[in-house]
Design a protein around this motif. Sequence first.
Motif, PDB file in Angstrom:
ATOM      1  N   GLY A 190      -5.173 118.448 -37.603  1.00  0.00           N
ATOM      2  CA  GLY A 190      -4.310 117.516 -36.882  1.00  0.00           C
ATOM      3  C   GLY A 190      -2.954 118.103 -36.568  1.00  0.00           C
ATOM      4  N   GLU A 191      -2.923 119.321 -36.049  1.00  0.00           N
ATOM      5  CA  GLU A 191      -1.659 120.032 -35.899  1.00  0.00           C
ATOM      6  C   GLU A 191      -0.860 119.573 -34.677  1.00  0.00           C
ATOM      7  OE1 GLU A 191      -2.778 124.176 -35.984  1.00  0.00           O
ATOM      8  OE2 GLU A 191      -2.445 124.255 -38.145  1.00  0.00           O
ATOM      9  N   MET A 192       0.473 119.654 -34.822  1.00  0.00           N
ATOM     10  CA  MET A 192       1.386 119.292 -33.748  1.00  0.00           C
ATOM     11  C   MET A 192       2.379 120.432 -33.549  1.00  0.00           C
ATOM     12  SD  MET A 192       3.689 115.837 -33.349  1.00  0.00           S
ATOM     13  CE  MET A 192       4.672 116.095 -34.824  1.00  0.00           C
ATOM     14  N   PRO A 193       2.630 120.861 -32.305  1.00  0.00           N
ATOM     15  CA  PRO A 193       3.594 121.950 -32.071  1.00  0.00           C
ATOM     16  C   PRO A 193       5.025 121.508 -32.355  1.00  0.00           C
ATOM     17  CG  PRO A 193       2.801 121.041 -29.987  1.00  0.00           C
ATOM     18  CD  PRO A 193       1.999 120.385 -31.068  1.00  0.00           C
ATOM     19  N   CYS A 194       5.743 122.348 -33.087  1.00  0.00           N
ATOM     20  CA  CYS A 194       7.141 122.084 -33.434  1.00  0.00           C
ATOM     21  C   CYS A 194       7.918 123.393 -33.343  1.00  0.00           C
ATOM     22  CB  CYS A 194       7.263 121.520 -34.850  1.00  0.00           C
ATOM     23  SG  CYS A 194       6.435 119.952 -35.111  1.00  0.00           S
ATOM     24  N   SER A 195       9.231 123.282 -33.353  1.00  0.00           N
ATOM     25  CA  SER A 195      10.080 124.471 -33.334  1.00  0.00           C
ATOM     26  C   SER A 195      10.312 124.961 -34.754  1.00  0.00           C
ATOM     27  CB  SER A 195      11.427 124.142 -32.673  1.00  0.00           C
ATOM     28  OG  SER A 195      12.293 125.265 -32.736  1.00  0.00           O
ATOM     29  N   PHE A 196      10.021 126.238 -34.969  1.00  0.00           N
ATOM     30  CA  PHE A 196      10.238 126.876 -36.269  1.00  0.00           C
ATOM     31  C   PHE A 196      10.974 128.182 -36.011  1.00  0.00           C
ATOM     32  CE2 PHE A 196       8.518 129.660 -39.740  1.00  0.00           C
ATOM     33  CZ  PHE A 196       9.107 128.993 -40.801  1.00  0.00           C
ATOM     34  N   PHE A 197      12.230 128.257 -36.436  1.00  0.00           N
ATOM     35  CA  PHE A 197      13.104 129.388 -36.102  1.00  0.00           C
ATOM     36  C   PHE A 197      13.157 129.609 -34.592  1.00  0.00           C
ATOM     37  CE2 PHE A 197      12.441 130.413 -40.598  1.00  0.00           C
ATOM     38  CZ  PHE A 197      13.736 130.726 -40.973  1.00  0.00           C
ATOM     39  N   GLY A 198      13.157 128.493 -33.862  1.00  0.00           N
ATOM     40  CA  GLY A 198      13.288 128.569 -32.410  1.00  0.00           C
ATOM     41  C   GLY A 198      12.024 128.950 -31.676  1.00  0.00           C
ATOM     42  N   LYS A 199      10.910 129.107 -32.383  1.00  0.00           N
ATOM     43  CA  LYS A 199       9.632 129.471 -31.771  1.00  0.00           C
ATOM     44  C   LYS A 199       8.630 128.337 -31.960  1.00  0.00           C
ATOM     45  CE  LYS A 199      10.785 133.820 -30.780  1.00  0.00           C
ATOM     46  NZ  LYS A 199      10.782 134.384 -29.410  1.00  0.00           N
ATOM     47  N   PRO A 200       7.678 128.182 -31.034  1.00  0.00           N
ATOM     48  CA  PRO A 200       6.677 127.117 -31.192  1.00  0.00           C
ATOM     49  C   PRO A 200       5.635 127.472 -32.249  1.00  0.00           C
ATOM     50  CG  PRO A 200       6.255 128.376 -29.181  1.00  0.00           C
ATOM     51  CD  PRO A 200       7.542 128.900 -29.740  1.00  0.00           C
ATOM     52  N   PHE A 201       5.547 126.651 -33.265  1.00  0.00           N
ATOM     53  CA  PHE A 201       4.539 126.784 -34.309  1.00  0.00           C
ATOM     54  C   PHE A 201       3.865 125.429 -34.482  1.00  0.00           C
ATOM     55  CE2 PHE A 201       6.651 130.667 -35.162  1.00  0.00           C
ATOM     56  CZ  PHE A 201       5.864 131.425 -36.017  1.00  0.00           C
ATOM     57  N   CYS A 202       2.624 125.445 -34.903  1.00  0.00           N
ATOM     58  CA  CYS A 202       1.895 124.196 -35.137  1.00  0.00           C
ATOM     59  C   CYS A 202       1.878 123.859 -36.622  1.00  0.00           C
ATOM     60  CB  CYS A 202       0.462 124.310 -34.610  1.00  0.00           C
ATOM     61  SG  CYS A 202       0.370 124.289 -32.804  1.00  0.00           S
ATOM     62  N   PHE A 203       2.164 122.596 -36.931  1.00  0.00           N
ATOM     63  CA  PHE A 203       2.156 122.102 -38.301  1.00  0.00           C
ATOM     64  C   PHE A 203       1.237 120.892 -38.391  1.00  0.00           C
ATOM     65  CE2 PHE A 203       6.047 124.498 -38.082  1.00  0.00           C
ATOM     66  CZ  PHE A 203       6.177 125.065 -39.342  1.00  0.00           C
ATOM     67  N   PRO A 204       0.559 120.708 -39.536  1.00  0.00           N
ATOM     68  CA  PRO A 204      -0.374 119.589 -39.660  1.00  0.00           C
ATOM     69  C   PRO A 204       0.342 118.245 -39.775  1.00  0.00           C
ATOM     70  CG  PRO A 204      -0.217 120.792 -41.727  1.00  0.00           C
ATOM     71  CD  PRO A 204       0.546 121.583 -40.726  1.00  0.00           C
ATOM     72  N   THR A 205      -0.268 117.225 -39.206  1.00  0.00           N
ATOM     73  CA  THR A 205       0.269 115.865 -39.297  1.00  0.00           C
ATOM     74  C   THR A 205      -0.446 115.033 -40.363  1.00  0.00           C
ATOM     75  OG1 THR A 205      -1.236 115.150 -37.541  1.00  0.00           O
ATOM     76  CG2 THR A 205       0.979 115.860 -36.882  1.00  0.00           C
ATOM     77  N   THR A 206      -1.541 115.551 -40.899  1.00  0.00           N
ATOM     78  CA  THR A 206      -2.315 114.784 -41.880  1.00  0.00           C
ATOM     79  C   THR A 206      -1.490 114.295 -43.061  1.00  0.00           C
ATOM     80  OG1 THR A 206      -4.359 115.946 -41.282  1.00  0.00           O
ATOM     81  CG2 THR A 206      -4.308 114.880 -43.435  1.00  0.00           C
ATOM     82  N   PRO A 207      -0.597 115.122 -43.665  1.00  0.00           N
ATOM     83  CA  PRO A 207       0.173 114.612 -44.811  1.00  0.00           C
ATOM     84  C   PRO A 207       1.003 113.374 -44.472  1.00  0.00           C
ATOM     85  CG  PRO A 207       0.387 117.004 -44.621  1.00  0.00           C
ATOM     86  CD  PRO A 207      -0.293 116.531 -43.375  1.00  0.00           C
ATOM     87  N   ASP A 254       5.432 109.168 -34.553  1.00  0.00           N
ATOM     88  CA  ASP A 254       5.845 108.518 -35.791  1.00  0.00           C
ATOM     89  C   ASP A 254       6.066 109.525 -36.919  1.00  0.00           C
ATOM     90  OD1 ASP A 254       5.643 105.750 -34.890  1.00  0.00           O
ATOM     91  OD2 ASP A 254       3.485 106.134 -34.796  1.00  0.00           O
ATOM     92  N   PHE A 255       5.538 110.731 -36.764  1.00  0.00           N
ATOM     93  CA  PHE A 255       5.626 111.728 -37.818  1.00  0.00           C
ATOM     94  C   PHE A 255       6.742 112.744 -37.581  1.00  0.00           C
ATOM     95  CE2 PHE A 255       0.811 111.085 -37.442  1.00  0.00           C
ATOM     96  CZ  PHE A 255       0.850 109.943 -38.235  1.00  0.00           C
ATOM     97  N   ILE A 256       7.371 112.699 -36.391  1.00  0.00           N
ATOM     98  CA  ILE A 256       8.320 113.756 -36.020  1.00  0.00           C
ATOM     99  C   ILE A 256       9.467 113.865 -37.019  1.00  0.00           C
ATOM    100  CG2 ILE A 256      10.027 114.450 -34.296  1.00  0.00           C
ATOM    101  CD1 ILE A 256       8.115 113.421 -32.132  1.00  0.00           C
ATOM    102  N   GLY A 257      10.036 112.730 -37.413  1.00  0.00           N
ATOM    103  CA  GLY A 257      11.168 112.762 -38.341  1.00  0.00           C
ATOM    104  C   GLY A 257      10.805 113.401 -39.671  1.00  0.00           C
ATOM    105  N   GLY A 258       9.686 112.979 -40.243  1.00  0.00           N
ATOM    106  CA  GLY A 258       9.256 113.542 -41.521  1.00  0.00           C
ATOM    107  C   GLY A 258       8.899 115.005 -41.409  1.00  0.00           C
ATOM    108  N   LEU A 259       8.226 115.352 -40.318  1.00  0.00           N
ATOM    109  CA  LEU A 259       7.842 116.742 -40.102  1.00  0.00           C
ATOM    110  C   LEU A 259       9.065 117.635 -39.948  1.00  0.00           C
ATOM    111  CD1 LEU A 259       5.519 118.687 -39.807  1.00  0.00           C
ATOM    112  CD2 LEU A 259       5.241 117.952 -37.442  1.00  0.00           C
ATOM    113  N   GLN A 260      10.061 117.155 -39.218  1.00  0.00           N
ATOM    114  CA  GLN A 260      11.286 117.939 -39.052  1.00  0.00           C
ATOM    115  C   GLN A 260      12.024 118.100 -40.378  1.00  0.00           C
ATOM    116  OE1 GLN A 260      12.252 119.707 -36.618  1.00  0.00           O
ATOM    117  NE2 GLN A 260      10.881 119.021 -35.010  1.00  0.00           N
ATOM    118  N   SER A 261      11.977 117.086 -41.235  1.00  0.00           N
ATOM    119  CA  SER A 261      12.601 117.196 -42.562  1.00  0.00           C
ATOM    120  C   SER A 261      11.942 118.311 -43.368  1.00  0.00           C
ATOM    121  CB  SER A 261      12.495 115.867 -43.309  1.00  0.00           C
ATOM    122  OG  SER A 261      13.219 114.849 -42.655  1.00  0.00           O
ATOM    123  N   TYR A 262      10.604 118.339 -43.333  1.00  0.00           N
ATOM    124  CA  TYR A 262       9.891 119.397 -44.052  1.00  0.00           C
ATOM    125  C   TYR A 262      10.195 120.766 -43.457  1.00  0.00           C
ATOM    126  CZ  TYR A 262       6.020 122.551 -45.083  1.00  0.00           C
ATOM    127  OH  TYR A 262       5.274 123.660 -45.423  1.00  0.00           O
TER     128      TYR A 262
END
Length: 284
Positions: A190-207, A254-262
């Motif tokens: 269930g991955e979602m693309p996010c910025s990680f050190f300014g580059k696009p990386f995918c992180f899971p949304t399942t948690p 709905d997960f963006i805030g939590g994902l960005q915190s992590y």
Amino acid sequence: MKNLSDTRGTHGGILFFHCFIRLFGVRHGCRFVWFVTFFYTLFDFRARRMITPYLEARFPGKKTFFHRWKLYTHQGQALIMIHYPRSLTTPATVWQEAIDHLDSHPGQGIIILCSHFGPWQLAMQNLPELGRKVRIMERFDLNSGVDKKIAAGEKPESIPVDGFMGGLLDALDALRNGEIVCIMGDRGGGEMPCSFFGKPFCFPTTPYYLAARAGCPLFPLFCIADIPSGELKYEYSTPIFIAEPVGRRMTDRDFIGGLQSYISVLEEMVRLHPYDFFHFKDIE
């Protein structure tokens, strides 16, 4: 295609290191890893392809050979540490925030948000001290030499992610029964693309989906082994809460805030320990 860990850390190689360490000790075994990983750095083209996006994000504009060699070495040393946890001293630390939450919510579980960071398997050793049953969402390891649970004193019960609905129903039941569920925050379904050190990386949304549905917090946990001092350190982060939306279906937004915190916590840990984050990802 098999995961990279399924074809690394073979039984023959691990047997060699067991013999080497019994003869010369853990610290010399960790030093010898530098020689082994030098050849991986030169000739393991699949690992090079998979680690390059992370190294280019963390060390922009830098040549990656030395960084790749050092990261492979730290990963090999982490593998030794999970086989020989008694070679490390662990300071007396109390995860008071998690204990307080469990005490005040006796019928509610928590999610331990792990990362492929350092000898992360060792983090599971102390989780039974929280006084709850511990389970781990995991893919079955074809290579027992890198088994996620090899370092755990009391092996946590598995929730297979390749089972029915990816193990979501079992994980929800566990959390609603007040259990602790460990899940990886940096790789998974269930991955979602996010910025990680300014580059696009995918992180899971399942948690975050599980946290919202179960009404429980996520506690990011990192594990660092300092080889020269022989000390194992745990880094605890403040809990992340995800509110389940009312009157509509949950979406990735709905997960963006939590994902960005992590991700913010993960970036800070990677700045401090850049060679302890093992983010190997096939490039599509």
